[in-house]
Write a protein that holds these residues in place. Sequence first.
Motif, mmCIF file in Angstrom:
data_model
loop_
_atom_site.group_PDB
_atom_site.id
_atom_site.type_symbol
_atom_site.label_atom_id
_atom_site.label_comp_id
_atom_site.label_asym_id
_atom_site.label_seq_id
_atom_site.Cartn_x
_atom_site.Cartn_y
_atom_site.Cartn_z
ATOM 1 N N ARG A 1 -23.313 -26.309 88.422
ATOM 2 C CA ARG A 1 -22.376 -25.966 89.358
ATOM 3 C C ARG A 1 -22.491 -24.604 89.927
ATOM 4 O O ARG A 1 -22.177 -24.336 90.852
ATOM 5 C CB ARG A 1 -21.030 -26.299 88.654
ATOM 6 N N ARG A 2 -23.536 -23.701 88.968
ATOM 7 C CA ARG A 2 -22.933 -22.681 88.500
ATOM 8 C C ARG A 2 -24.211 -21.836 90.005
ATOM 9 O O ARG A 2 -23.545 -20.771 90.739
ATOM 10 C CB ARG A 2 -23.573 -21.519 87.456
ATOM 11 N N ASN B 1 -21.212 -24.052 93.300
ATOM 12 C CA ASN B 1 -20.015 -22.970 94.079
ATOM 13 C C ASN B 1 -20.496 -22.069 94.870
ATOM 14 O O ASN B 1 -19.738 -21.016 95.805
ATOM 15 C CB ASN B 1 -19.653 -22.595 92.355
ATOM 16 N N PRO C 1 -14.269 -28.983 85.076
ATOM 17 C CA PRO C 1 -15.627 -28.872 84.944
ATOM 18 C C PRO C 1 -15.601 -29.116 86.718
ATOM 19 O O PRO C 1 -16.412 -29.277 87.189
ATOM 20 C CB PRO C 1 -16.693 -28.667 83.922
ATOM 21 N N HIS D 1 -24.957 -29.888 84.063
ATOM 22 C CA HIS D 1 -23.626 -29.827 85.372
ATOM 23 C C HIS D 1 -23.139 -28.205 85.351
ATOM 24 O O HIS D 1 -22.653 -27.990 86.255
ATOM 25 C CB HIS D 1 -22.298 -30.938 84.514
ATOM 26 N N ARG D 2 -23.187 -27.475 84.153
ATOM 27 C CA ARG D 2 -23.179 -26.342 84.425
ATOM 28 C C ARG D 2 -23.922 -25.137 85.119
ATOM 29 O O ARG D 2 -23.607 -24.404 86.226
ATOM 30 C CB ARG D 2 -22.582 -26.034 83.257
#
Lengths: 432, 72
Positions: free
Chosen positions: A62-63, A66, A346, A58-59
Amino acid sequence: MSDDGLLTEFTATIEFDTYEDIRAALFDPNLSRSFDKRSYEEGNIRSGIVSIAHGAVHRARRRVENTQFRADVLRLYERDLFPRVMNELLDVLIDRERVDLFPIGEMLSVVLAARRAGIEYDAASLDDLRTLVRHVDAFSQGSAILDAKDPDAVRALVRATYAEFERDFVRPAWATRAALIERARRGELSEEELPHDILTILLLHRDDPQMALEDDARIVREVATYLQGGTHTSAQTLVNALDLVFETGDEYPRTIDRIVSDTLFAQRVVQETLRLRPTTPKMKRRAEADTEVAGRKIPKDAVVVLDVVAANRDQRLFGADPERFDPDRTIDGSVQRWGLSFGGGPHQCPGRAVGGGFPVPADFSAEDDHVFGLVALELQAVARRGVRPDETAAPERDLRTARFTRWLHYPVRFTSLPGARPVEDDLRRALG
Amino acid sequence: MSAAQVTVDPDLCIGSAECVRILPSGFQIDESRGVSVPQPAVSAAVLELLADVVRSCPTGAVRVVDAQGNAL
């Protein structure tokens, strides 16, 4: 848990209904959105998408994703692209006194959502836009599958829609972008010259193992997720905003006048609407491990229900009359005017500023670089065209889901109509 | 002026850029990693804005300790 990985039986059901407790739950790393651990082939129509990914995957997503929601991109969309597209489209779509506003809201929103997602369509074709809206409707049912009244029918619909969407919209865009990326890797283009959209950045980063994008179908589903997310909430919020304005009875003409003349007021109407009519009234989380939130112990595989409607009507935060629609209400600067409707932690909605804009300053002033959000501009545009309730036809809610804030049809009247204009020329000029 | 110590945990940050929106002189996104990096000017920012940054960060990646050693 059932044997096949779909969590249907829980060790406990724990509900939170205050702002602080829900916020704490949204930030808890042990609470995920993964209720279905099956693969796509086994029946999980949302397998691998960012919305239900957890932890490192997920991180990583998103990085990368985004980057498409940076403030300069939002301003470009809001100040340059969208007003032009929106007004040309409205001139075409509001072609008679009485129209259904909900599909118009979807058409307005899907144009830019498609651009951000990175799919290609015929800019001069209302049919293409209508097809995309039909796909968004299917994907929206898929995103709300936890509240679907007939989940098996939704799964079948979404699977068929993915196939059609991939064939007609994603694959052509994919081929174009893959060729451009290849040229960039050969040094013939800079990365700046590549399209700025979700599909392009996914293709650029798919070799990163943390992205977990080795399967082409995951990329298709990710692109569909952004198309749906960028369309559905905006369209529903536009309709809910007008519904709340019309509910004020004799007051509504004055409210419409203020929307017409004051964009920051229009934005407050939108953010007040988001507070009272969240797209997901009750968010759900699953405990991946034993944890504790606000002093309550939560066992592994419990379902945690977050009553956003109740939290958004907390008198301590939103005043003595939190049920009332009041875009001018005074709210402490530490709380967002939309409450928790975009979630938090998050998984906070990445496109919240696209639809709702930046937070409205407590003194109702806006700096030159303020972002008002696309729904405020849509609301202002329909207000300027003299939108009124249609007393001859009743609005129709979307009863396929338990989420009470969703509409299927919303008939309205317009007092100001453009002259007859050639549809294709208008759209080609606006979108081409 | 705060003379605060400001750090961003790169393992938690997801590059939402809320910190950049609130304090554009105090944070920048390192686009190669997709994470926020505090800038020298951040330690001079007013505490009220830094508190807003801490509250708005969706992953709790921003940590601020004021001149008295208190975490915001």
